[in-house]
Design a protein around this motif. Structure first.
Motif, short mmCIF file in Angstrom:
data_model
loop_
_atom_site.label_atom_id
_atom_site.label_comp_id
_atom_site.label_asym_id
_atom_site.label_seq_id
_atom_site.Cartn_x
_atom_site.Cartn_y
_atom_site.Cartn_z
N TYR A 59 0.84 -1.20 0.00
CA TYR A 59 0.00 0.00 0.00
C TYR A 59 0.87 1.26 0.00
CZ TYR A 59 -3.38 3.53 1.37
OH TYR A 59 -4.14 4.67 1.40
N PHE A 60 2.02 1.17 0.68
CA PHE A 60 2.95 2.31 0.67
C PHE A 60 3.43 2.59 -0.76
CE2 PHE A 60 7.30 4.07 1.63
CZ PHE A 60 6.83 5.32 2.01
N LEU A 63 0.66 4.16 -2.64
CA LEU A 63 0.55 5.59 -2.31
C LEU A 63 1.49 6.42 -3.18
CD1 LEU A 63 0.41 5.75 1.61
CD2 LEU A 63 -1.45 6.13 0.01
N ILE A 64 2.74 5.94 -3.28
CA ILE A 64 3.74 6.69 -4.07
C ILE A 64 3.26 6.79 -5.53
CG2 ILE A 64 6.12 6.64 -4.93
CD1 ILE A 64 6.87 5.27 -2.25
N VAL A 67 0.09 9.12 -5.72
CA VAL A 67 0.39 10.55 -5.53
C VAL A 67 1.12 11.10 -6.76
CG1 VAL A 67 1.90 12.11 -4.22
CG2 VAL A 67 0.38 10.56 -3.02
N PHE A 71 -0.42 14.15 -8.95
CA PHE A 71 0.31 15.40 -9.17
C PHE A 71 0.46 15.70 -10.67
CE2 PHE A 71 2.69 15.48 -4.85
CZ PHE A 71 1.69 16.28 -4.32
N ARG A 74 -2.68 16.87 -11.96
CA ARG A 74 -3.13 18.05 -11.18
C ARG A 74 -4.52 17.83 -10.58
NH1 ARG A 74 -1.59 22.71 -15.49
NH2 ARG A 74 0.44 21.88 -16.04
N ILE A 77 -7.39 18.10 -4.13
CA ILE A 77 -7.06 17.33 -2.92
C ILE A 77 -8.03 16.17 -2.67
CG2 ILE A 77 -7.01 17.47 -0.38
CD1 ILE A 77 -5.64 20.16 -0.66
N PRO A 113 2.86 18.67 -16.83
CA PRO A 113 3.51 19.86 -16.26
C PRO A 113 5.02 19.66 -16.13
CG PRO A 113 2.15 18.75 -14.63
CD PRO A 113 1.88 18.10 -15.93
#
Lengths: 115, 239
Positions: A59-60, A63-64, A67, A71, A74, A77, A113
């Motif tokens: 799960y860690f 998450l990476i 995320v 990002f 964009r 939240i 971006p």
């Protein structure tokens, strides 16, 4: 392969790996607590504990990957939070993968971006 | 990489301040969740250690014996039989002197019997016993399986195996055997007590709780990293 495609592939891999481990662990937990004696200390098999520990580390990594993708796209939240939480709900990460692929596929082609 | 002043001004927007407050709340929550799992790890260890070292009545030990029963301290009330008794060849005393171990059948107050190592004597030595009812304390051991094919040595037993002893004594013995460590009756010239072969090992470490603790703290650090990255990306977009 651009950054978004790479991030999407990484997310897909982590969503499926984490999702499969979570699904197996959840079904096992349901079976164990309802039919076996998992409620008492020491009643759980070693492999069962290992599976849940593995889910924590996977799960860690999820998450990476999530995320990074959020990002790049964009995401606001709350959408990002929903994406992150999908790795903790059984079968939700499969749906998250489906939604993300549909979203990326439907958005107009534009450059990611710059960093 | 945006300059410090750009990051500073980005950090002072309402969204950033709200995000920072949320970050602090998340970090505090994750820290305490980690601490909860850490404390739980210690509590489980303490409880398991206490349970494994506490003496348990032989009548409460489930049969057949499980691997976690080996090395447990047990108490038993009953009487020794001097008829159902064997000498086990080539055994050492607590000071590593060669001799024999004396193993007797011990009939519990429940009616079942269990093999008990009463202690060590020099080879062929006579010793005193009593058939009076007594409380004993000892350490539970699994039946021995080494030298299984060695057979008897001139009437002496080579291994302490409850199944072999059951046949020898024509009794239905409980699994395993007890190495006696103490008895309430003081007998002069009794066999010398010997230490158990298998002592209680440490209990299984609660890995799951331990890793959950570590993971919660790593998630807290990850949340900080995400916030910083979000600030940097936001500053870049503004410039």
């Amino acid at each position: 392969m651009n950054k978004i495609s790479t991030a999407l592939l990484a997310f897909r891999i982590m969503a499926w790996v984490t999702g499969v481990v979570l699904a197996v662990a959840s079904v096992w937990a349901l079976y164990g607590y309802v039919l076996l004696n998992y409620g008492t200390e020491g009643g759980k098999p070693f492999l069962y504990s290992i599976l849940w520990i593995a889910h924590g580390w996977l799960y860690f990594a999820y998450l990476i990957a999530a995320v990074n993708l959020a990002f790049l796209l964009r995401f606001p939240i709350f959408k990002t939070l929903a994406l992150l939480l999908a790795g903790t709900i059984p079968f939700a990460s499969f749906y998250a993968d489906f939604v993300m692929h549909r979203y990326v596929g439907s958005r107009p082609v534009k450059q990611a971006p710059t960093r | 990489m945006p300059r410090g002043s750009e990051l500073w001004s980005r950090a002072h927007t309402l969204t950033s301040i709200l995000a920072l407050l949320s970050l602090i709340a998340v970090c505090v929550l994750f820290f305490f969740l980690g601490k909860w799992q850490w404390d739980r790890t210690q509590d489980i260890l303490d409880a398991k250690r206490a349970a494994s070292t506490a003496a348990v009545s032989m009548t409460d030990v489930f049969q057949p014996m499980k691997s976690e029963d080996y090395g447990r301290t047990v108490t038993a009330f009953g009487a020794f039989s001097s008829l159902d008794q064997v000498r086990v060849a080539s055994r050492l005393s607590s000071e590593s002197v060669a001799g024999e171990w004396i193993v007797s059948s011990f009939t519990l107050d429940t009616g079942r019997s269990v093999a008990v190592v009463r202690g060590w004597v020099p080879e062929g030595a006579v010793f005193a016993t009593s058939e009076q009812q007594v409380n004993i304390k000892g350490v539970l051991q699994p039946s021995e399986s080494f030298y299984d094919s060695a057979g008897d040595q001139k009437g002496k037993v080579v291994v302490i195996d409850s199944r072999q002893l059951s046949e020898l004594w024509n009794a239905d013995l409980l699994d395993g055997f007890i190495v006696m460590q103490d008895q309430e009756l003081v007998i002069a010239n009794a066999p010398e007590l010997v230490p158990p072969t298998i002592a209680t090992g440490d209990v299984a470490f609660p890995l799951q709780n331990f890793f959950y603790a570590i993971q919660w703290w790593i998630f807290a650090l990850f949340a900080v990293a995400v916030y910083v990255r979000w600030l940097i990306l936001g500053s870049k977009l503004r410039t």
